[in-house]
Design a protein around this motif. Sequence first.
Motif, PDB file in Angstrom:
ATOM      1  N   TYR A 114       0.837  -1.196   0.000  1.00  0.00           N
ATOM      2  CA  TYR A 114       0.000   0.000   0.000  1.00  0.00           C
ATOM      3  C   TYR A 114       0.870   1.243   0.000  1.00  0.00           C
ATOM      4  CZ  TYR A 114      -3.708  -3.251   1.185  1.00  0.00           C
ATOM      5  OH  TYR A 114      -4.584  -4.300   1.164  1.00  0.00           O
TER       6      TYR A 114
ATOM      7  N   TYR B 126       1.090   5.046   1.473  1.00  0.00           N
ATOM      8  CA  TYR B 126       0.540   5.897   2.514  1.00  0.00           C
ATOM      9  C   TYR B 126      -0.249   7.053   1.892  1.00  0.00           C
ATOM     10  CZ  TYR B 126       0.215   9.232   6.317  1.00  0.00           C
ATOM     11  OH  TYR B 126      -0.258  10.113   7.242  1.00  0.00           O
ATOM     12  N   ASP B 127      -1.465   7.251   2.362  1.00  0.00           N
ATOM     13  CA  ASP B 127      -2.327   8.369   1.970  1.00  0.00           C
ATOM     14  C   ASP B 127      -2.676   8.369   0.478  1.00  0.00           C
ATOM     15  OD1 ASP B 127      -3.876  10.486   2.876  1.00  0.00           O
ATOM     16  OD2 ASP B 127      -2.351  11.980   2.384  1.00  0.00           O
ATOM     17  N   ASN B 128      -2.664   7.186  -0.159  1.00  0.00           N
ATOM     18  CA  ASN B 128      -3.061   7.067  -1.562  1.00  0.00           C
ATOM     19  C   ASN B 128      -4.002   5.876  -1.660  1.00  0.00           C
ATOM     20  OD1 ASN B 128      -3.249   6.340  -4.310  1.00  0.00           O
ATOM     21  ND2 ASN B 128      -1.258   7.242  -4.749  1.00  0.00           N
ATOM     22  N   ASN B 129      -5.256   6.134  -1.885  1.00  0.00           N
ATOM     23  CA  ASN B 129      -6.256   5.072  -1.948  1.00  0.00           C
ATOM     24  C   ASN B 129      -6.489   4.548  -3.351  1.00  0.00           C
ATOM     25  OD1 ASN B 129      -6.767   5.121   0.841  1.00  0.00           O
ATOM     26  ND2 ASN B 129      -8.114   6.895   0.582  1.00  0.00           N
TER      27      ASN B 129
END
Length: 96
Positions: free
Chosen positions: A41, A43-46
């Motif tokens: 994943y 961070y802070d990126n969906n």
Amino acid sequence: MPLSNIKDDEEIWAGARVRLYDVGLNSSDKEKDYYEFIISYIYDNNDHLQLTNLTPGKAGYVTFVLEKDLPNNFGLGKTLKYLIGLENAYIKFEFE
């Protein structure tokens, strides 16, 4: 497993490992001539997952960014195949 064997609708989750062979890293030993990446994943990126290099000397480099199949939290096999190609590409799914 060769990446070409993955179904287009296969769910590609964080934790899967991808290897690209014949990268010119070690011409004397083809079995050691690869880059290995882990899908993780961001961070802070969906919207995306990242493929982070695990190979000694290249570890930590983010080489590819895989678009998620929104609203799901995974990418798709067809997106990964398009992203890195099929030649000399293999995938390993890690299960616990």
